[in-house]
Motif scaffolding. Structure first.
Motif, short mmCIF file in Angstrom:
data_model
loop_
_atom_site.label_atom_id
_atom_site.label_comp_id
_atom_site.label_asym_id
_atom_site.label_seq_id
_atom_site.Cartn_x
_atom_site.Cartn_y
_atom_site.Cartn_z
N LEU A 142 8.83 -2.02 2.59
CA LEU A 142 9.00 -1.70 1.17
C LEU A 142 7.73 -1.13 0.55
O LEU A 142 6.69 -1.81 0.50
CB LEU A 142 9.45 -2.95 0.41
N VAL A 143 7.84 0.10 0.06
CA VAL A 143 6.70 0.73 -0.63
C VAL A 143 6.31 -0.11 -1.85
O VAL A 143 5.14 -0.24 -2.20
CB VAL A 143 7.07 2.17 -1.06
N MET A 144 7.32 -0.72 -2.46
CA MET A 144 7.06 -1.52 -3.65
C MET A 144 6.04 -2.61 -3.39
O MET A 144 5.20 -2.92 -4.25
CB MET A 144 8.39 -2.16 -4.10
N ARG A 152 3.55 -2.45 -1.44
CA ARG A 152 2.21 -1.83 -1.43
C ARG A 152 1.70 -1.67 -2.86
O ARG A 152 0.51 -1.82 -3.12
CB ARG A 152 2.28 -0.46 -0.74
N VAL A 153 2.61 -1.37 -3.77
CA VAL A 153 2.22 -1.24 -5.18
C VAL A 153 1.82 -2.62 -5.73
O VAL A 153 0.82 -2.77 -6.42
CB VAL A 153 3.36 -0.63 -6.01
N LEU A 154 2.63 -3.63 -5.41
CA LEU A 154 2.31 -4.98 -5.86
C LEU A 154 0.94 -5.41 -5.35
O LEU A 154 0.16 -6.02 -6.06
CB LEU A 154 3.37 -5.98 -5.36
N ARG A 190 -1.54 -3.56 -4.65
CA ARG A 190 -2.59 -2.83 -5.38
C ARG A 190 -2.83 -3.42 -6.76
O ARG A 190 -3.93 -3.51 -7.25
CB ARG A 190 -2.17 -1.37 -5.55
N ARG A 191 -1.74 -3.81 -7.40
CA ARG A 191 -1.84 -4.22 -8.80
C ARG A 191 -2.14 -5.71 -8.97
O ARG A 191 -2.52 -6.14 -10.05
CB ARG A 191 -0.55 -3.84 -9.55
#
Lengths: 298, 261
Positions: free
Chosen positions: B217-219, B221-223, B225-226
Motif C-alpha cells: 500500500l502506497v498509503m 508510505r505516506v503515513l 512520512r507524515r
C-alpha cells in the motif's frame, strides 16, 4: 552589450500574470513517474490553444517525496484561477490516475485551493476512503492495479507567464544546439517551466494576424526566409532563430531562469554560432512584467 | 526552560483533581479538588520554580486525576503514575508520563502529544460518557498495554500501543489510526465505520472483518512520512494483509496486519 562575441540586444521580454500550481507525481520507478509527468503536461504549450501551460519542473529524489518513491514536480499555469481549477483535475484524472503505480500530491501550500482528490475521489464510486494524518487529508481510490493515492487539493500562486529569449544563430544546426544548451541550464532553476517541445519554440509568433480569428501568427520580422520581403530584425549573419518561453511562480524565478539561459549561451559564444540574444515583447504596453536583458546581465 | 515543579508534601488520602494545573499558569493561590472539597494546591504540593512553559510533577500517583486536562500549549512532565482522564480534551502541547495512567487517558484529545511509558486503563482516547466522539486529533504513544475499549469511537489522530490491547479495542471507531504492537484480547473493531488498525496479528478482530489478502500500500508510505510514530511501527514494511471491516457497519474501515520488523 557584447559578451563573448554575442550581442545582448537592448530589448526586453514582456510577460503576463498567470495563476500557477505545482503537483508532485510519484511512482514505483523514476521511469513511470516521468511518464505520468510528461503525459499530464502534454499538449500544454500555450494557453492560446491548450487552455493551460504546463511542464516538468524537476525530478525529485525519493528522500524528498511524500511517499518515499521517485518523483517529478510539474507546474501548470492558466490565465485565471477558474481555468486552473478546471484543467488540473481533468488532466490528473486522465493522465495520472491512469498511469501505472502513480500517486499525486500537493506541491505548494497557500493560495486558493485547486482540487486533486476532492474531485477525483468520485472515480471510486463510493469505495474511496480518506485518511487525515498530520492535518492533511489524503484519498485512496481503488483501481484495478491497487490504489490511487492523492492529496485532497493543492495550493496556487500568482505567477508570471511568457518570459522569453530569442536565440539568433549563424545556422539552423548551431542555433538549435545552442538552444538545447540554454534549456539544460534553465531547467535547473526551480519554480520555472519551459512549456514548449523540449523547452524550445521554433515557430515563435507575433500577436494577431492578417486573417480574422487568428490570435497568433508568424513573427515575420524574425523569419530568416522573409528578410527580403518584410522589415527584419535579423542581421545578415543570422540564419535561424529559436525561442525559449518561460513560465514561473514569481518574477524572480523567471528572471533567474532568463539569466541562466543567457549565461549558457554567452558561454558558447559567437564561435559556436550564437550571434545575438533578443526577446519578444509587444512594445511594453500589454504585459506588466518586463525582463530587460541587459539589466538581467548587468 | 523555566517552569513550576510540583512535589507532593505527603501521600494523598483521596483523589486529587488537577484540572487547571497547567504550564504557563500561575499556580500560586490555585485551589484544586481533593476528595469532596477544595484545597490550596500549595497545601498538597511544594511548589518550586516560577511560571513558564514547562510544568514538572514529581512523584506522581494514581490518585492524580485530570492531569494536563485541557492543555493547549507547553510541556507537562510527570515522574511516576497519574490517575484518570490524563490530558482529557487537550488541544496542543505535550504530556510525558514515566509511569502508568488510569482510565480515559487522552479522552477526546484534539491535538498535541501524550506519551505514557507504562500501561493505561480503560477507554484510552475514547469518548467520555454521553459523548458521541472520542479523540479527534493529536498523537498518543503508550509504551505498555491498554485497558478495555481503547480508541472507542476514535474520530481522528494516531494512537500507538506498544503492548497488548484489552477486549473491545476500536469499538465503534469512526476514523483515525490505532496501532497495537502486542495482542488483541478479542472483539476488536466491532462496529468500526472507517479508520485504520495496524496490528501484528488478526487474532482478536471482531468477526465482521473480511480478508482482502496481501497488498503493497502506497498509503502506508505516506503515513510513514507524515508520522514518525507510525514509521517506527511499520519499520519499513509496506506489504500488509488487509482486512476490511466492520462489514456490518459499512466496511470502510480496515485492519492491516504488519509483519514485525
Amino acid at each position: 552589450m557584447i559578451l563573448n562575441g554575442v550581442e545582448i540586444r537592448d530589448s526586453f521580454a514582456e510577460a503576463f500574470p498567470m495563476v500557477g500550481t505545482r503537483l508532485i507525481i510519484t511512482a514505483d520507478t523514476a521511469k513511470w513517474a516521468m511518464i505520468a509527468a510528461k503525459t499530464v503536461t502534454g499538449f500544454a504549450t500555450s494557453v492560446i490553444g491548450c487552455g493551460c501551460e504546463g511542464g516538468v519542473e524537476r525530478e525529485i529524489p525519493e528522500s524528498e517525496t511524500p511517499d518515499g518513491r521517485p518523483g517529478v514536480s510539474v507546474l501548470f499555469f492558466t490565465m485565471d484561477l477558474k481555468g486552473l481549477q478546471t484543467v488540473v483535475p481533468n488532466r490528473i484524472g486522465q493522465c495520472v490516475l491512469t498511469s501505472p503505480t502513480s500517486a499525486c500530491y500537493a506541491g505548494m501550500e497557500g493560495g486558493a485551493k485547486v482540487s486533486i482528490g476532492k474531485a477525483l475521489r468520485y472515480f471510486g464510486d463510493g469505495w474511496q476512503i480518506a485518511k487525515n494524518v498530520d492535518g492533511r487529508r489524503i484519498w485512496r481510490v481503488p483501481v484495478m492495479e491497487g490504489e490511487f493515492v492523492c492529496d485532497h487539493d493543492t495550493g496556487s500562486v500568482s505567477g508570471v507567464g511568457g518570459g522569453n529569449i530569442l536565440i539568433l544563430g549563424a545556422s539552423r544546426a548551431e542555433t538549435l544546439a545552442a538552444a538545447e544548451v540554454a534549456v539544460e541550464a534553465m531547467q535547473k532553476v526551480e519554480g520555472c517551466i519551459l512549456p514548449f517541445p523540449g523547452g524550445i519554440v521554433r515557430s515563435g509568433s507575433k500577436v494577431g494576424s492578417r486573417y480574422k480569428g487568428m490570435f497568433a501568427s508568424s513573427n515575420n520580422a524574425y523569419c530568416p526566409t522573409l528578410r527580403a520581403q518584410t522589415e527584419t530584425k535579423l542581421t545578415p549573419e543570422v540564419a535561424s532563430v529559436q525561442e525559449i518561453v518561460i513560465d514561473g511562480v514569481s518574477f524572480e524565478a523567471v528572471s533567474a531562469c532568463t539569466r541562466a539561459g543567457i549565461e549558457a549561451l554567452v558561454a558558447l559564444g559567437r564561435d559556436k554560432g550564437v550571434v545575438a540574444i533578443d526577446a519578444g515583447n509587444y512594445g511594453g504596453n500589454l504585459g506588466p512584467f518586463h525582463f530587460k536583458l541587459r539589466e538581467i546581465m548587468a | 526552560m523555566s517552569g513550576f515543579v510540583l512535589t507532593p508534601r505527603r501521600a494523598f488520602e483521596t483523589r486529587v483533581d488537577l484540572a487547571g494545573v497547567l504550564p504557563g499558569v500561575d499556580l500560586s493561590g490555585l485551589t484544586v479538588g481533593y476528595g469532596d472539597r477544595g484545597v490550596a494546591l500549595a497545601e498538597l504540593f511544594e511548589i518550586g520554580g516560577s511560571v513558564g512553559d514547562r510544568l514538572t510533577l514529581k512523584s506522581g500517583s494514581a490518585l492524580l486525576d485530570r492531569v494536563g486536562a485541557g492543555l493547549s500549549s507547553g510541556e507537562l512532565v510527570v515522574e511516576g503514575d497519574v490517575g484518570d482522564h490524563l490530558g482529557q480534551s487537550a488541544a496542543g502541547g505535550s504530556i510525558t508520563v514515566s509511569g502508568s495512567a488510569g482510565a480515559y487517558a487522552a479522552a477526546e484529545l484534539s491535538g498535541g502529544r501524550i506519551e505514557i511509558a507504562g500501561d493505561v486503563g480503560e477507554r484510552l482516547g475514547a469518548a467520555r460518557d454521553g459523548s458521541r466522539r472520542g479523540m479527534s486529533g493529536g498523537v498518543v504513544v503508550v509504551g505498555g498495554s491498554a485497558g478495555p475499549r481503547a480508541a472507542e469511537r476514535l474520530r481522528g489522530g494516531v494512537i500507538v500501543v506498544k503492548g497488548d490491547a484489552a477486549e473491545g479495542a476500536a469499538t465503534d471507531l469512526i476514523a483515525g489510526t490505532l496501532a497495537v504492537g502486542g495482542a488483541l484480547k478479542g472483539k476488536a473493531g466491532r462496529g468500526m465505520k472507517r479508520g485504520t488498525l495496524l496490528l501484528r496479528s488478526a487474532d482478536g478482530l471482531a468477526p465482521g472483518f473480511g480478508d482482502a489478502l496481501e497488498h503493497d500500500l502506497v498509503m502506508l508510505r505516506v503515513l510513514a512520512r507524515r508520522s514518525p510514530d507510525l514509521a517506527a511501527f511499520l519499520g519499513g514494511a509496506f506489504k500488509v494483509r488487509r482486512f476490511a471491516g466492520d462489514l456490518n457497519a459499512g466496511g470502510k474501515g480496515e485492519a492491516l496486519v504488519v509483519p514485525a520488523a
